[in-house]
Design an enzyme around this catalytic site. Structure first.
Site, short mmCIF file in Angstrom:
data_model
loop_
_atom_site.label_atom_id
_atom_site.label_comp_id
_atom_site.label_asym_id
_atom_site.label_seq_id
_atom_site.Cartn_x
_atom_site.Cartn_y
_atom_site.Cartn_z
N LYS A 86 0.85 -1.18 0.00
CA LYS A 86 0.00 0.00 0.00
C LYS A 86 0.89 1.24 0.00
CE LYS A 86 -3.20 2.69 2.86
NZ LYS A 86 -3.78 2.87 4.20
N GLN A 87 0.59 2.16 -0.89
CA GLN A 87 1.43 3.35 -1.01
C GLN A 87 0.56 4.57 -1.32
OE1 GLN A 87 3.84 5.42 -0.21
NE2 GLN A 87 5.31 3.80 -0.76
#
Length: 366
Positions: A249-250
């Site tokens: 997740k970014q």
């Protein structure tokens, strides 16, 4: 809480373009040339068999990954829409739920994910444990194993473990999630802790999701916060997949040139100018494609975060982020505050709009 009525019509490509407004043509017709789509391992119905099954992941891990990909409105597409609600710890309960106090009750968090057609719900040991026997078999649980807390004075920023992998397994989790503040003074310890936790989670058959966030006041140069630069976030992703996160997740990249900016202050890291001149441009889809490439060219799926709730602009922001992620080659969106900081029917509609982008064949890979 009164359950929501599902929207009766999916968004078409024309609807998506209308929501994007003046940005529609730029976002829907852009083509990535630096890192072409042909070099990527793209999401699809066969992703577990085609990509993950080639790795050292066990049959139990593959089963849980498939369970996540098969659930909800995006089930069978290879894309994911995840509801994350760990903000009660990360941002304080009052700041997170004052807009909609119903979400102090863990059951309503899980119900929003179910009614919203999500692939999974990600939250704390306490939230998911409180309703595990009622809902763990109805929607995949992702248990967040570490958190930053904002009660210590003065506030500090450090991710610490809040429970054990065995505890997550016992409450029926399909996966565990963790955050590493890459670039922080505490990052080395966090990398070791999370790597060990992820190895044990895989041993027990659970999948792993890593929040690959940057955190360092020194990353702010000349008024620009390079915690969201494509080059630095891309490298955070590259470290994250090295410790065998199954999904990373970014935050969506907002600019590039973090390495160059920080080297003006002194020697920092290593970079090659072709990162900026050949592999990317300043287009948001190209910048996000660079994040995807750092996840082993898409072998590890990239999900981008939905960000804070801004009110009336939330729908456009969510749809825009989904379009950028999908066209870049990402695996989906993980959006929380935009959904739960409003009435359930509106939250469901927003989650469904995100999902419609991934269901729309007209939104193609750039």
């Amino acid at each position: 809480m009164v359950l929501a009525e599902r929207p009766t019509r999916e968004l078409s490509l024309s609807d998506i373009a209308d929501i994007l407004g003046d940005e529609a043509q730029d976002l829907l017709e852009h083509r990535c040339e630096g890192i072409p789509a042909s070099s990527l391992h793209l999401p699809g119905p066969d992703f577990v068999t085609r990509v993950w099954a080639q790795s050292d992941r066990s049959p139990q891990v593959l089963r849980n990954l498939q369970a996540i990909l098969d659930h909800g409105r995006l089930g069978g597409t290879g894309y994911v829409s995840i509801l994350p609600v760990d903000q009660g710890i990360e941002h304080s309960g009052g700041a997170s739920f004052a807009k909609n106090p119903a979400y102090f009750d863990p059951e309503n968090i899980v119900l929003l994910a179910i009614e919203g057609g999500c692939n999974a719900v990600a939250s704390t040991f306490g939230v998911l444990g409180a309703v595990a026997r009622k809902y763990a078999h109805r929607i995949p649980f992702i248990v967040k194993i570490n958190h930053n807390e904002l009660l210590t004075y003065p506030n500090k920023y450090d991710q610490v473990m809040f429970g054990t992998i065995k505890e997550a397994w016992n409450l029926g989790a399909a996966a565990v999630g963790a955050t590493i503040y890459f670039g922080s003074e505490e990052s080395s310890r966090q990398i070791v802790e999370v790597a060990e936790a992820f190895a044990y989670a895989h041993e027990l058959g659970m999948a792993t999701v890593l929040w690959c966030y940057l955190r360092n006041p020194g990353f702010k140069v000349d008024g620009v916060n390079h915690e969201t630069s494509a080059d630095l976030t891309g490298q955070a992703n590259h470290i994250g997949v090295t410790i065998q996160a199954d999904i990373v997740k970014q935050k969506l990249p907002e600019q590039n040139g973090g390495y160059r900016a920080l080297n003006q202050k002194g020697s920092y890291g290593k970079f090659d100018e072709r990162m900026y001149t050949k592999l990317t441009t300043d287009h948001p889809i190209d910048l996000t494609r660079y994040q995807v490439a750092n996840g082993y060219m898409g072998r590890v799926g990239l999900i981008n975060s939905g960000g804070a709730s801004s009110g009336e602009s939330d729908l456009k922001e969510a749809v825009k982020t989904a379009v950028i992620n999908k066209r870049a080659g990402g695996m989906g969106l993980i959006s929380g505050r935009k959904a739960f900081q409003r009435p359930m029917n509106e939250g469901v509609a927003l989650l469904n709009a995100i999902q419609d982008v991934y269901r729309c064949e007209g939104v193609t890979i750039a």
